[in-house]
Design a protein around this motif. Structure first.
Motif: not given
Length: 825
Positions: A381-401
């Motif tokens: 849970l610790g590993l993949f929730s951290a990975v998920g947060v970073l993926i959310a960051l990547l998608y936010t910085m790419a998808l939203i703009p």
């Protein structure tokens, strides 16, 4: 140009790049998501006890060796209650149920009840070992004889019949190995061969019974039992297999409910804040793609869904929204001020990019602190929730703009918009004035609350008790408590004695010591924990000896003549019974002792296991086989419970330390000032101390769910602090006024902080709809921590800024009016 200006330019350049190549960016994200989504169908679930530990865990390795040798120890128990067990109608129904279970329940290696219980007796010089009901009673006299034999047999008592004869049981032992790829292993298990060794020699590792196969066994047994249930034939089902199966069903049902509620509540919060469809769709799209991608990566790396990972989907939905909210808030604000779409996007990314990245990194750091946990699913849970947060960051910085650049955006001018935000403006004006003019009061009250809460931390206890997670009226919980009360236990500690020599168990000193320790343990009690029954190979030997001595009760004992021991065991084997394989290995060098106890919290099992080890070591201190001492090993499901508790304690301490150090370092790095960075951590640590104090005062234990609260909460709480401090520093350098800097910070980042905190809190409060108590506690505590953290950022953080930079500032009121005129939408 300052370092911060250069960083902002870098983020502005990134925004420009995404806008320019928006279609390739969208295609790239889509392809990556589709590839990950294609793996989701391979995601499996494991709610077993052994699945909670890492494969290389020493305790689990010992348990696996035990299962290789003796089979599974976690029985599925059907306890049947009746006014009179010893009647022909009841026994006929019992036999019918026994036969149907034996014929139709899959993945069962052995089934035992009064129908086929071992009946050892002697006729002259002949030893007869038969099924108890091989010859079914036909009249009252035979029934009376049967009752007398059963009630006087110490082997049956509190195992197949309770002491007053009101309960009898059917015990189902599952296959040791999975049917998939392990054909024939269970048939060779235990007494006649070492299946693990044969499998390894063949170049393959045997796979133990899977969670899915356990579910099939329990579901079919439950279905059959329900068809037999009646007022005069009341069936209770208990045991570790059905407890884990019940947890799995509740977990699956709750996970679907959490997802629906999370999407609904987050969507409503976003619409209330932005009053735009794009403000709802874009953040939800980001978190949906994040969730699919994360689950796909879990499946790709062979990570199974386990009990604590129930929170992962809803967690990512709530956490992943935050970055998008901060960016969209600024984009819409700039659009209202007259900027064109591209300029608004570039400004928003440039202004908040660094803070968004740092908040995601701190959140990920708080979660990743569990990656080294000794509880396997917590590490996952610790590993993949951290990975998920970073993926959310990547998608936010790419998808939203990219999506903002593709789809049209309305400017949303007018009185309705101003009215919508006027309430926020008035609240932030009041907050600015109050916190910057009365910092002493705020700091004193905060300190008092923290000190009072900290005293409750000393009352915290650790816990691991799956049964306690379940509702009190759930059938499996009622059944377990009923069986514990009437049949003296539903969980077992397994003890393995190793004499170190073939036929070492023929040594009368070993057998007498074993019999003596077992008899002493029958009377053990410590608080609510007691030994209900001790089962070992001496029971069989005493049965044999009694049968060969005219079935006289006084001859139920270990033979005094050592030469008789191997002879009597040989006679038993030649009788056709295979029961010895459940208690000794094929070389008669190792013996298994089963100590049955009631289901309790693992906190009670830890000292109990130590006491049992001491009792056996003391009992065999003077016993030597070929001059070597007898080795004692404890294992079984109970030892797994104790190990999980110890791993939980270790993991909590480790993760809290790592999260605090890493996040503090990152905060100092972001702010660029050691003193300021340490002070900025106070609003983040305070909520954790308060929540842990609440746990102590209200008796909420630290288990594998609530242990997550502190590290998750500090990782999330620091997000708003970073946005506050980052913006405060920026505006303080421009104005030189604490009040003006606080006011401008609240009017730019404050709304996003408020919205993200509400979304996060609601996202975790959703877990309070859980069927299991521990998930309810988790949701309540993390949600409470987020609310307290928001209050700390709105009150304590400005008060700290006012206390530190209190000289030479304009009045709070004039600064608030100045800021309000500049930033009112």
């Amino acid at each position: 140009m300052s370092a911060k200006k250069r960083v902002e330019k870098i983020f502005e350049s990134w925004a420009g790049f995404v806008i320019r190549f928006r279609f390739p960016v969208l295609v790239l994200v889509l392809v990556f998501t589709v590839l990950a989504a294609s793996q989701v169908r391979f995601l499996t679930i494991d709610t077993s006890n052994e699945g909670l530990l890492h494969p290389d865990d020493e305790i689990l390795a010992t348990y696996n060796q035990f299962r290789d040798q003796f089979g599974r120890d976690d029985l599925l128990v059907l306890a049947i209650r009746s006014d009179n067990v010893f009647t022909i109608p009841f026994l006929e129904k019992l036999k019918k149920l026994h036969d149907e279970l034996e014929a139709e329940v899959p993945h069962v290696s052995d089934i035992t009840s009064l129908v086929n219980a071992r009946d050892t007796r002697g006729e002259g010089d002949t030893l007869l070992v038969d099924d108890l009901l091989r010859h079914f009673p036909e009249n009252e006299a035979e029934l009376a004889s049967l009752k007398e034999r059963v009630m006087n047999n110490p082997v049956y008592r509190n195992q197949l019949i309770n002491e007053d004869g009101a309960f009898t049981t059917i015990l189902l032992r599952s296959d040791t190995y999975s049917a998939a790829g392990n054909s024939g292993l269970d048939e060779l298990a235990g007494f006649d061969a070492d299946p693990a060794a044969e499998s390894v020699a063949a170049g393959e590792k045997p796979q133990f019974l899977t969670d899915e196969e356990n579910a099939e066994m329990v579901a079919r047994a439950k279905e059959i039992a329900e068809s037999f249930n009646s007022p005069d034939f009341r069936i209770y089902m208990a045991g570790s297999p059905i407890v884990t199966h019940t947890v799995k069903l509740m977990m699956m049902r709750d996970m679907k409910r959490f997802l629906r509620l999370a999407v609904l509540t987050i969507g409503l919060c976003l619409f209330f804040m932005f009053r735009r469809i794009s403000g709802v769709i874009l953040p939800l799209l980001v978190v949906a793609l994040t969730l699919v991608t994360t689950l796909g990566l879990m499946a790709f790396f062979g990570v199974q869904f386990k009990v604590p990972t129930i929170i992962l989907p809803s967690f990512l939905l709530a956490v992943g929204v935050g970055d998008g909210v901060h960016i969209l808030s600024l984009v819409y604000q700039r659009l209202r001020r007259g900027d064109d779409r591209k300029a608004a996007i570039v400004h928003a990314i440039g202004h908040s990019g660094l803070a968004v990245v740092m908040t995601s990194l701190t959140t990920a750091a708080g979660l990743a602190s569990f990656a080294g946990a000794k509880v396997a699913p917590i590490a996952d849970l610790g590993l993949f929730s951290a990975v998920g947060v970073l993926i959310a960051l990547l998608y936010t910085m790419a998808l939203i703009p990219a999506l903002l650049a593709v789809f049209p955006l309305k400017r949303k001018d007018g009185d309705s918009h101003e009215a919508h935000h006027a309430g926020f403006d008035r609240f932030f004006d009041w907050l600015t004035g109050f916190t910057t003019t009365r910092p002493g009061i705020i700091l004193a009250v905060s300190a008092a609350v923290v000190v009072f809460s900290a005293t409750g931390i000393a009352r915290l206890n650790f816990s691991h008790n799956m049964l306690a997670w379940l509702p009190d009226d759930l059938p499996v919980k009622v059944a377990t408590e009923t069986i514990d009360k009437n049949l003296r236990g539903s969980v077992a500690l397994e003890v393995v004695l190793d004499t170190g020599r073939e036929n070492g168990l023929y040594d009368p000193a070993v057998l007498r010591a074993l019999d003596r320790v077992g008899s002493e343990l029958e009377n053990f009690r410590a608080g609510s924990l007691f030994v209900g029954k001790v089962i070992d190979v001496t029971d069989i030997l005493k049965e044999i000896h009694q049968a060969l001595n005219e079935n006289r009760p006084e001859m139920y004992r270990i033979p005094e003549n050592p030469a008789l021991i191997p002879q009597e065991f040989l006679l038993f084997e030649n009788s056709g019974s295979d029961d010895l394989q459940d208690f000794v290995d094929s070389g008669f060098s190792k013996a298994r002792i089963t100590i049955k106890v009631p289901w309790r919290d693992a906190l009670a099992y830890v000292p109990f296991i130590r006491e049992m080890e001491k009792r056996f070591q003391d009992g065999f201190a003077d016993v030597k086989v070929d001059g070597r001492p007898v080795r004692v090993t404890t294992t079984g499901v109970m030892s797994l419970f104790a190990r999980i508790l110890h791993a939980t304690m270790h993991s909590a301490a480790q993760s809290y330390g790592i999260a605090l150090v890493v996040i503090t370092v990152m905060m100092v790095f972001l702010i660029g000032d050691l003193r300021m960075g340490l002070i900025a951590m106070l609003p983040n640590i305070s909520p954790i101390l308060v929540v842990m104090g609440v746990m102590g005062w209200f008796g909420i234990p630290l288990d594998m769910f609530t242990m997550l609260v502190a590290s998750i909460a500090i990782g999330l709480a620091v997000d708003d602090t970073i946005h506050f401090v980052y913006n405060f520093r920026k505006y303080y350098q421009e104005t030189g006024s604490v009040a003006a800097a606080v006011g401008q910070t609240l009017h730019t980042a404050g709304r996003a902080m408020l919205t993200t905190s509400i979304v996060l809190a609601i996202g975790f409060f959703i877990f309070m709809f859980a069927s299991m108590h521990n998930v309810f506690n988790f949701g309540l505590l993390v949600g409470l921590a987020i609310v307290i953290a928001l209050l700390a950022d709105f009150f304590l953080a400005p008060a700290l800024m006012a206390r530190i930079w209190s000289q030479g500032t304009p009045s709070a009121a004039s600064s608030a009016r100045l800021r309000s005129s500049q930033y009112a939408a």
